[in-house]
Design an enzyme around this catalytic site. Sequence first.
Site, PDB file in Angstrom:
ATOM      1  CG  HIS A  41      56.367  47.935  41.307  1.00  0.00           C
ATOM      2  ND1 HIS A  41      55.050  48.190  41.001  1.00  0.00           N
ATOM      3  CD2 HIS A  41      57.072  48.906  40.674  1.00  0.00           C
ATOM      4  CE1 HIS A  41      54.960  49.252  40.228  1.00  0.00           C
ATOM      5  NE2 HIS A  41      56.181  49.704  40.012  1.00  0.00           N
ATOM      6  CG  ASP A  49      52.349  46.727  42.499  1.00  0.00           C
ATOM      7  OD1 ASP A  49      53.286  46.606  43.313  1.00  0.00           O
ATOM      8  OD2 ASP A  49      52.451  47.376  41.440  1.00  0.00           O
ATOM      9  N   GLY A 100      59.044  55.584  37.237  1.00  0.00           N
ATOM     10  CA  GLY A 100      59.121  56.675  38.206  1.00  0.00           C
ATOM     11  C   GLY A 100      57.754  57.223  38.559  1.00  0.00           C
ATOM     12  CB  SER A 127      55.568  52.904  39.816  1.00  0.00           C
ATOM     13  OG  SER A 127      55.648  52.286  38.571  1.00  0.00           O
ATOM     14  CG  LEU A 167      33.931  31.620  46.054  1.00  0.00           C
ATOM     15  CD1 LEU A 167      33.326  31.703  44.651  1.00  0.00           C
ATOM     16  CD2 LEU A 167      32.845  31.324  47.076  1.00  0.00           C
ATOM     17  N   GLY A 168      37.558  28.742  46.970  1.00  0.00           N
ATOM     18  CA  GLY A 168      38.132  27.406  46.846  1.00  0.00           C
ATOM     19  C   GLY A 168      37.654  26.690  45.598  1.00  0.00           C
ATOM     20  CB  VAL A 169      35.799  27.315  42.775  1.00  0.00           C
ATOM     21  CG1 VAL A 169      34.759  26.918  43.801  1.00  0.00           C
ATOM     22  CG2 VAL A 169      35.767  28.828  42.541  1.00  0.00           C
ATOM     23  CB  ILE A 218      36.790  30.110  37.668  1.00  0.00           C
ATOM     24  CG1 ILE A 218      37.918  31.115  37.940  1.00  0.00           C
ATOM     25  CG2 ILE A 218      35.916  29.909  38.894  1.00  0.00           C
ATOM     26  CD1 ILE A 218      37.434  32.509  38.281  1.00  0.00           C
TER      27      ILE A 218
END
Length: 468
Positions: free
Chosen positions: A106, A136, A207, A209, A264-266, A268
């Site tokens: 960012h 990030d 600043g 960051s 995983l394609g789940v 939760i």
Amino acid sequence: MLSKKTAFQALSFTLLLACSLLASAANLPDFTQLVEKAAPAVVNISTTQQVQKRTSRIPQEVPEIFRHFFGEMPEGFEQEPSKKHQQSLGSGFIISEDGYILTNNHVIENADEIMVRLNDRRELVAELIGSDPSSDLALLKVKAKGLPVVKMGNSDQLKVGEWVLAIGSPFGFDYSVTAGIVSAKGRSLPNETYVPFIQTDVAINPGNSGGPLFNLNGEVVGINSQIYTRSGGFMGLSFAIPMQVAFDVAEQLKSQGRVSRGWLGVAIQDVNRDLAESFGLEKPQGALVANVDPEGPGAKGGLIAGDIILQVNGKTINTSSDLPPTVGRIRPGEKGRFVVMRNGSRKTLNIAVGERPNAPQVGNQIGGATSAPIAADRLGLKVEIVPTALKERWFVDNGVQITEVSADSAAAIAGLRQGDVLVSIAGKEITSPMQFGNLVKALPTNQSLAVRLVRRGSPLFVALRIND
């Protein structure tokens, strides 16, 4: 007048207090040498972004008095494009002598130019090697050699209560040093799925960051990234990206310009007390699988809806927020060892994780009704068959859709809503409104029951209790 005895006692007390304070001060860490060694590898980062802006051009024939007092241009006055430069400030640190620098995404996002100012006041134009919005993080490169570098630490070895120190440029004040302790580890923040943040009470402000977080050995253990604030300033809650996460991201950005993560394609969710009881767990823990992509790696590895993931590669999954960063650190194609709770028993699955897609699927709005509702009085709701269009949109094969929820009913207390599609209850699949009505009649009382549903396209479980 004080007696000699009283005066002597007062003097003795003062000396004891002074000695106590000196002893306490002697136990506090001295950061001076750490700062002297580490500060040269910390940099200030400024960015420039060109923003298109339109300004009014007043025709020459307009009298000067009107040209002076016009606040907004009347209709018909010409608008001319102009460019405005916006600057943002942040921090970063050098990780290699040939000029690689880590910072937050960012800090440099949408920048047209990135300038890096070194400790010796040199200013260098930086090239963006790659960035990863999910964590990030961003990796920069400047053309220089023999630069000072930070020492890398192991964030996994950090302990709560340990002293840490930050160096950065809050509000543009270069090389400001602040210190504090580690308040917590593994924090999950909204919209930050893949980072188990380090929480500290180190004073961090705009600043800071992208700046480094050091341990007492002068090693970087985190990257200062976010603060919790109601005022816009520091309030004692600062969050840093663990260095183990950052180092992995930096290596991938350096080698391939992008980051790939295990997937995983789940779907939760967390396990609350009532759900834990309904699934036979001693306490609320783990990540409850609410839905499984039939073409995803989880389904191919044997995961099914209703499984509760308790461990991944030996790491305990306490809450659902622990799962994404843990799975994300497994390289796509590699197998992970998953311990799950299924039907009251523990089961181990070896699953080869896939690569996370760039864009998650988003559910659509619910459709209309197509049949007369069936009442389920014990729950306090009415249901009907699921419209075909909604089944296709939400990938639902069976189930019933709620058309009405009575106030203060068992369904209302459980959080069921009009429009929800009920898929299973107490482990039994729901195939039709009539079959659902029969299931409800046979449900036990005073016991938490797991209800699987789909709400606005998103699957989840809720715990329901019938008190007849």
